[in-house]
Design a protein around this motif. Sequence first.
Motif: not given
Length: 388
Positions: A98-119
Amino acid sequence: MKALLVDDERNGREVLRALGEWEQNGITVLLEASDGEEALELIESEQPEIIFTDIKMPRMNGIELMEQLHAADYRGKCILVTGYDDYQFMRKAIQFNSYDYLLKPIDPDAFTKVLENVTQAIVAEKQSLENEAEVLGDARRLLLEQQVSALCIGELKDFSILQNVLPQEEKIDLTLLSFYHMHQPDQVMGALTSELHRYAIGDVFRFQIEDNLYVVLSAADQWLQIENWLRQHLDIPVRLVQKTLRSLAEISSVFEQLTVELAEHRYRTIRRLEELESEQRGQDIVAYVQSYYMEDVSLERLSKLFFLSKEHISRKFKQETGMTLSRYVTDCRMKQAKQWLETTDKTMYDIARLLGYQDEVYFSKLFKKETGLTPTAYRTEHNEQEER
């Protein structure tokens, strides 16, 4: 890039869709699936590079989905999105890359960072793979040019190395292009190589033993177009020598002959536009005769069709084919007559009329003069040979 959102709850997928700055990160297609099985079908057909997946889902959960993708050697990136903060899930996620692991409820900043990193990681990997492919391609090209150079000087006899790079033609032109040492033709020669590959009509090889010498192997009926391309794209002088190969086994002997011609200054340069156009018209005349040899193809008719004098056409036709027009037409007609006699039950009258002869007797006499047999005798002999 494509991304896939996998969650059995529509609300969960809508949250992810709303949070992500997809287009800003280069994601142009956003797919959705409600469980692992549906996700697998989409992954097979759409090949998304990024997958955000929930863990707890019916039919096939997120861990099982990741296990299936891991077994199939899926090269994309998986990110688990779940409300379960459990070490067992974390361990499984690590096990299945797995590239990363996000917990619900999702923190918007954490999600944005993961999306930037993975792309960014995907872009970097693609660039790395492209660089590796380019290096590997350059190495393969260098090896091929070394082998072709060895073929030219007779140190290699394995002509199979040319099977995948040359057109499947009976006749191949071997052309040497020699440039002056102060000039740098690599860029134009690279563009010519791409052009020949694009139309599958030949290839260009840099001769590895001598600077600024290139070997062009191309379909014999395509050189006029190749030379016209060179005339348009080449702005430095070039010396050109050429000969048609009867077989690839002649490469070394023909190469030696052409290098002697270069050394003795018996070369030419790229022809001017009017010369190329004249050459093209000569080929067009021959092509017309090849198509309409059963009709009236006299010098007078060709003169009217191509707006050239009969004398010019006669001279040009002999230059192109090595035969007079009447000899060439007769040759084409006799070849067609033989084919019909061998493969059909057409009568002599029908064959004579189809070939443009009004008199069956004249056709029979002409056929015998050309082959030594009357049409009837030729057909009989061929049938007897077939039976034996």
